[in-house]
Design an enzyme around this catalytic site. Structure first.
Site, PDB file in Angstrom:
ATOM      1  CB  SER A  62      60.186  56.234  26.539  1.00  0.00           C
ATOM      2  OG  SER A  62      58.934  55.934  25.968  1.00  0.00           O
ATOM      3  CB  CYS A  63      56.506  59.680  29.257  1.00  0.00           C
ATOM      4  SG  CYS A  63      56.285  60.935  27.973  1.00  0.00           S
ATOM      5  CE1 TYR A  64      50.990  55.965  30.806  1.00  0.00           C
ATOM      6  CE2 TYR A  64      52.048  57.854  31.829  1.00  0.00           C
ATOM      7  CZ  TYR A  64      51.449  56.617  31.930  1.00  0.00           C
ATOM      8  OH  TYR A  64      51.317  56.024  33.153  1.00  0.00           O
ATOM      9  N   GLY A  66      55.359  61.609  25.129  1.00  0.00           N
ATOM     10  CA  GLY A  66      56.503  62.472  24.879  1.00  0.00           C
ATOM     11  C   GLY A  66      56.469  63.810  25.584  1.00  0.00           C
ATOM     12  CG  PHE A  91      54.767  52.557  24.845  1.00  0.00           C
ATOM     13  CD1 PHE A  91      55.826  51.763  24.431  1.00  0.00           C
ATOM     14  CD2 PHE A  91      53.525  51.969  24.999  1.00  0.00           C
ATOM     15  CE1 PHE A  91      55.648  50.403  24.166  1.00  0.00           C
ATOM     16  CE2 PHE A  91      53.338  50.618  24.742  1.00  0.00           C
ATOM     17  CZ  PHE A  91      54.399  49.836  24.326  1.00  0.00           C
TER      18      PHE A  91
END
Length: 105
Positions: A62-64, A66, A91
Site C-alpha cells: 500500500s502507498c498513497y 496505489g 491508503f
C-alpha cells in the site's frame, strides 16, 4: 511471475487470513495514521520485513494512491516473493472504504 491488484476491502479480508500489509508511505504520514496492522516498509526496515515474511506469504503493498505500490510489488516479486499484491487506491482508498486505521491522534 508478477503481482496482482486488489481492492482495499479484499486486502482487509486477506489480512484477516494472515496476509501482511506493508505501507510504503513516508515516516511522518505512517506515524500519523495507517491501515490497522500494517508494517511500515522502508529501506531501513527491509531486513526486519525479510524476517517477518516467508517467500510464499501473501504480501499486500500500500502507498498513497496505489501507484508507487506497483513498483515495490514488482521489486518484491523480483526478490523471490511469490504471492504479492498491490492495493488499488492506496491508503486514500483504504480510508474511503472506511476500513480500520491506527492513528497517532
Amino acid at each position: 511471475m508478477s503481482f496482482k491488484e486488489i481492492t482495499p476491502q479484499q486486502a482487509w479480508e486477506m489480512m484477516q487470513q494472515g496476509a501482511i500489509l506493508v505501507d510504503i508511505r513516508d515516516n511522518m504520514r505512517f506515524a500519523y495514521s495507517h491501515p490497522k496492522g500494517a508494517f511500515h516498509l522502508t529501506n531501513q526496515s527491509f531486513l526486519q520485513f525479510e524476517e517477518l515474511a516467508d517467500f510464499d506469504s501473501p504480501i499486500i503493498v500500500s502507498c498513497y494512491h496505489g501507484v508507487s505500490s506497483r513498483n515495490v510489488a514488482t521489486f518484491l516479486v523480483e526478490q523471490g516473493y511469490e504471492n504479492v499484491f498491490s492495493m488499488i487506491g492506496g491508503f486514500d482508498g483504504w480510508c474511503r472504504a472506511e476500513l480500520p486505521i491506527d492513528t497517532a491522534y
